[in-house]
Design an enzyme around this catalytic site. Structure first.
Site, PDB file in Angstrom:
ATOM      1  N   THR A 194      -5.151 -13.058 -12.282  1.00  0.00           N
ATOM      2  CA  THR A 194      -5.203 -12.067 -11.203  1.00  0.00           C
ATOM      3  C   THR A 194      -6.675 -11.707 -10.997  1.00  0.00           C
ATOM      4  O   THR A 194      -7.503 -11.975 -11.875  1.00  0.00           O
ATOM      5  CB  THR A 194      -4.433 -10.785 -11.585  1.00  0.00           C
ATOM      6  OG1 THR A 194      -5.059 -10.240 -12.740  1.00  0.00           O
ATOM      7  CG2 THR A 194      -2.982 -11.083 -11.896  1.00  0.00           C
ATOM      8  N   GLU A 339       1.451 -13.104  -9.655  1.00  0.00           N
ATOM      9  CA  GLU A 339       2.539 -13.059 -10.633  1.00  0.00           C
ATOM     10  C   GLU A 339       3.829 -13.659 -10.078  1.00  0.00           C
ATOM     11  O   GLU A 339       4.811 -13.822 -10.797  1.00  0.00           O
ATOM     12  CB  GLU A 339       2.798 -11.599 -11.056  1.00  0.00           C
ATOM     13  CG  GLU A 339       1.677 -10.969 -11.872  1.00  0.00           C
ATOM     14  CD  GLU A 339       0.575 -10.327 -11.034  1.00  0.00           C
ATOM     15  OE1 GLU A 339       0.427 -10.716  -9.857  1.00  0.00           O
ATOM     16  OE2 GLU A 339      -0.137  -9.453 -11.561  1.00  0.00           O
ATOM     17  N   LYS A 447      -2.572  10.840  -1.734  1.00  0.00           N
ATOM     18  CA  LYS A 447      -1.637  11.928  -2.055  1.00  0.00           C
ATOM     19  C   LYS A 447      -2.196  13.225  -1.493  1.00  0.00           C
ATOM     20  O   LYS A 447      -3.125  13.801  -2.031  1.00  0.00           O
ATOM     21  CB  LYS A 447      -1.412  12.015  -3.561  1.00  0.00           C
ATOM     22  CG  LYS A 447      -0.545  10.854  -4.025  1.00  0.00           C
ATOM     23  CD  LYS A 447      -0.764  10.459  -5.450  1.00  0.00           C
ATOM     24  CE  LYS A 447      -0.137   9.107  -5.670  1.00  0.00           C
ATOM     25  NZ  LYS A 447      -1.060   8.087  -6.141  1.00  0.00           N
ATOM     26  N   TRP A 452       2.815  11.662   0.475  1.00  0.00           N
ATOM     27  CA  TRP A 452       2.073  10.409   0.471  1.00  0.00           C
ATOM     28  C   TRP A 452       1.692   9.982   1.886  1.00  0.00           C
ATOM     29  O   TRP A 452       2.495  10.099   2.817  1.00  0.00           O
ATOM     30  CB  TRP A 452       2.943   9.289  -0.114  1.00  0.00           C
ATOM     31  CG  TRP A 452       3.045   9.330  -1.603  1.00  0.00           C
ATOM     32  CD1 TRP A 452       2.632  10.337  -2.427  1.00  0.00           C
ATOM     33  CD2 TRP A 452       3.615   8.318  -2.433  1.00  0.00           C
ATOM     34  NE1 TRP A 452       2.906  10.009  -3.722  1.00  0.00           N
ATOM     35  CE2 TRP A 452       3.503   8.785  -3.769  1.00  0.00           C
ATOM     36  CE3 TRP A 452       4.180   7.079  -2.206  1.00  0.00           C
ATOM     37  CZ2 TRP A 452       3.960   8.037  -4.856  1.00  0.00           C
ATOM     38  CZ3 TRP A 452       4.638   6.340  -3.277  1.00  0.00           C
ATOM     39  CH2 TRP A 452       4.526   6.808  -4.595  1.00  0.00           C
TER      40      TRP A 452
HETATM   41  P1  ADP Z   1      -4.675  -9.685  -6.880  1.00  0.00           P
HETATM   42  O1  ADP Z   1      -3.562  -8.751  -7.215  1.00  0.00           O
HETATM   43  O2  ADP Z   1      -5.142 -10.480  -7.995  1.00  0.00           O
HETATM   44  O3  ADP Z   1      -5.667  -9.129  -5.928  1.00  0.00           O
HETATM   45  P2  ADP Z   1      -2.832 -11.194  -5.389  1.00  0.00           P
HETATM   46  O4  ADP Z   1      -3.243 -12.168  -4.365  1.00  0.00           O
HETATM   47  O5  ADP Z   1      -1.857 -11.568  -6.379  1.00  0.00           O
HETATM   48  O6  ADP Z   1      -4.145 -10.868  -6.032  1.00  0.00           O
HETATM   49  O7  ADP Z   1      -2.452  -9.831  -4.691  1.00  0.00           O
HETATM   50  C1  ADP Z   1      -1.154  -9.360  -4.615  1.00  0.00           C
HETATM   51  C2  ADP Z   1      -1.126  -8.091  -3.817  1.00  0.00           C
HETATM   52  O8  ADP Z   1      -1.660  -8.290  -2.518  1.00  0.00           O
HETATM   53  C3  ADP Z   1       0.271  -7.587  -3.574  1.00  0.00           C
HETATM   54  O9  ADP Z   1       0.790  -6.895  -4.673  1.00  0.00           O
HETATM   55  C4  ADP Z   1       0.055  -6.686  -2.362  1.00  0.00           C
HETATM   56  O10 ADP Z   1      -0.459  -5.426  -2.726  1.00  0.00           O
HETATM   57  C5  ADP Z   1      -1.019  -7.415  -1.603  1.00  0.00           C
HETATM   58  N1  ADP Z   1      -0.395  -8.186  -0.516  1.00  0.00           N
HETATM   59  C6  ADP Z   1      -0.108  -9.480  -0.491  1.00  0.00           C
HETATM   60  N2  ADP Z   1       0.420  -9.832   0.695  1.00  0.00           N
HETATM   61  C7  ADP Z   1       0.480  -8.718   1.436  1.00  0.00           C
HETATM   62  C8  ADP Z   1       0.935  -8.394   2.761  1.00  0.00           C
HETATM   63  N3  ADP Z   1       1.409  -9.314   3.585  1.00  0.00           N
HETATM   64  N4  ADP Z   1       0.851  -7.120   3.156  1.00  0.00           N
HETATM   65  C9  ADP Z   1       0.351  -6.157   2.356  1.00  0.00           C
HETATM   66  N5  ADP Z   1      -0.096  -6.386   1.125  1.00  0.00           N
HETATM   67  C10 ADP Z   1      -0.040  -7.653   0.655  1.00  0.00           C
END
Ligand code: ADP
Length: 550
Positions: A194, A339, A447, A452
């Protein structure tokens, strides 16, 4: 006799393990002439087909064998999207070793941390990343050799890196007489970390089985919808969650693959789209910004581009509209995470939506969408109680399924599951039809007075203003409400815009109390290694910002 007391009758089907090598074998045998085109780091174009790709992949597998790579060994890459990277994908996993794609945009200290944590045995790299290798080689003593992905004549002769090998030598010195080994489909195939915005990066260790299932599901029509008729240009890097599985789902379906290498600017991408008649692409919203700016400024149109998947962060509806209405490109909004291999949901319509107006359809299509079969999801409150699917109630989003991690690599973070569900860290709503919409990352939510405020909605409104290029919203301290929204805005080049005009633009578009308390215009937003806005950096930068309402 009850059903439970009976012993099951086993099916009489072949029990062939689902292994990644079978994808490249299949592509060679059934789509052998279909092309893989790469714009190389060297600057020129490279073209070959699946049969030639498989031949070189088998030569590389023989080279790995000679280098005594064992089952389960981790082999790292620091590389752009290109044919050699694809060969490494299949040679490493196909041999039973674990492909560890490292993000070259991370700091060298983070890269060396990851390489050491993964205990990488060999590291393959594109020539552009030689300076990174200089920086990390002394910090990674356990890497047996660094393999430079080029011809012999481009290899450095300064002897600065002692254990340096040449990729094309590995290919040339070996033949393609190689039989892919058979092993348990649950064996590890690949490893992605990640981005580690909070604490050290953690690894997601995929298996052959999870990768094949994810490839099948992601290719479905309501997923990425890829087929043998597509020419796919993955803008999303092969070091960002395996380019969302396209290096697997492409060959699985026989699609043509088009790799942009390091050339991701609007002009280079546009030329490649046209030259290779690309039909389908995928990337994070920020990459489309560059491409759309170039196409808009030069009054160009796409002649073959039909569909794109946008995800990784929320795609602003304004961007979807431009792609749809100005360029005739269908946008599929998708959501997932490292993940989750990464695909969780994609947004497409149901047949009963056919009669809706364009505006009504766009409201649905702005959501992150429906799960693919294999993924299950729910929203819960902080006590873990499941919340209703009414499209309004928001809660913590949990998921489960066969391509979602059960724990992090080496058990980092301990037991991460809650009653068998993986907590995504996202806050979302789910509507009666099962369409999920992300409100925010739980750490980004503002918040305000115990309530929220979701920042994605506010950013979407801001970027729909014609003078705004990019926007990010963060919570800053407020003596009465704890936190209130501060909007940070990058204007389009040459555009005029005042804070007052932008705040008026929010009237009627969001609840009054959601309207940001202040706007600050800045030159650029800090971007992370996967093209996402770094809100933690912004929060740090503006932590002492005094709101006019405070
Ligand atoms: P990292 O968490 O390592 O930055 P990831 O690419 O795994 O990389 O990121 C996952 C996160 O990205 C998700 O949990 C979410 O918060 C965000 N995310 C992914 N796709 C979308 C989307 N279409 N809209 C909003 N958030 C998104």
């Amino acid at each position: 006799m009850s059903v439970h007391a009976m012993s099951p009758v086993l099916g009489q089907m072949m029990n062939k393990p689902m292994l990644i090598s079978s994808i490249i074998e299949h592509a060679d045998r059934y789509f052998g002439k279909n092309e893989i085109v790469s714009r190389r780091v060297e600057g020129d174009m490279h073209r070959y087909n699946y049969t030639q790709c498989h031949q070189r992949t088998k030569k590389l597998a023989n080279a790995l064998k000679k280098l005594q790579v064992q089952l389960g060994d981790r082999i790292a890459t620091l590389a752009w999207n290109g044919y050699r990277h694809l060969e490494i994908y299949y040679a490493v996993s196909g041999s039973g070793a674990v492909l560890h794609t490292v993000n070259p945009r991370l700091h060298p200290e983070q890269i060396s941390y990851i390489v050491n944590h993964a205990e990488d045995q060999y590291l393959f790299f594109d020539i552009t990343f030689l300076p990174i290798i200089h920086a990390i080689a002394p910090l990674c003593p356990n890497v047996k050799a660094f393999v430079m992905m080029c011809d012999r004549d481009r290899m450095p002769t300064d002897g600065k890196i002692a254990n340096l090998l040449c990729y094309e030598d590995l290919i040339n010195d070996n033949n393609d007489d190689f039989v892919w080994p058979m092993f348990d489909e649950n064996s590890a195939s690949s490893l992605c970390y990640t981005s580690g915005t909070t604490g050290h990066p953690k690894g997601a260790l995929y298996s052959h089985r999870s990768t094949i299932l994810h490839s099948y599901a992601s290719a479905l029509p309501d997923g990425l919808n890829v087929s043998a008729r597509d020419s796919i240009l993955p803008v999303v890097p092969m070091f960002h969650v395996n380019a969302w599985g396209l290096p697997y789902s492409g060959p699985l379906t026989g699609a043509k693959l088009v790799f942009p290498g390091p050339h991701l600017d609007g002009k280079s991408l546009y030329e490649l789209f046209e030259q290779e008649q690309v039909t389908f692409s995928a990337g994070v919203p920020t990459v489309w910004l560059g491409l759309l700016t170039y196409v808009g400024q030069n009054d160009l149109k796409f002649s073959s581009f039909k569909r794109t998947v946008i995800g990784g962060s929320a795609c602003p509806p304004a961007m979807m509209k431009t792609l749809r209405h100005t360029y005739g490109v269908e946008v599929v909004h998708a959501w997932g995470m490292t993940e989750m291999s990464p695909l969780g949901t994609a947004c497409t319509l149901l047949s009963r939506h056919n009669d809706l107006s364009e505006e009504e359809k766009e409201v649905i299509l702005a959501k992150q969408g429906h799960v693919l079969y294999g993924v299950d999801m729910k929203i819960v409150d902080d006590a873990g109680k499941e919340l209703p699917w009414d499209g309004k109630t928001y809660g913590n989003l949990l998921v489960k399924g066969p391509w979602i991690i059960s724990s992090y690599f080496k058990g980092e973070g301990g037991n991460v599951l809650q009653d068998g569900w993986f907590p995504t860290g996202d806050v979302a709503t789910i509507d009666v039809d099962g369409y999920m919409q992300i409100t925010d990352r739980s750490k980004d939510v503002i918040k305000s007075g115990g309530e929220w405020i979701g920042t994605i909605d506010l950013e979407n409104v801001a970027v729909s203003h014609p003078a705004v290029l990019q926007a990010a919203c963060i919570g800053v301290f407020h003596p009465k409400w704890d936190e209130r929204p501060l909007l940070l805005v990058v204007k389009k080049p040459g555009a005029e815009l005042t804070k007052e005009t932008l705040l008026e633009f929010f009237e009627g578009r969001v609840a009054k109390w959601w309207t940001p308390d202040d706007v600050v215009f800045i030159d650029a937003l800090p971007m992370g290694a996967t093209g996402k806005i770094l809100k933690n950096k912004l929060r740090e930068q503006f932590k002492d910002h005094r709101l006019p309402t405070a």
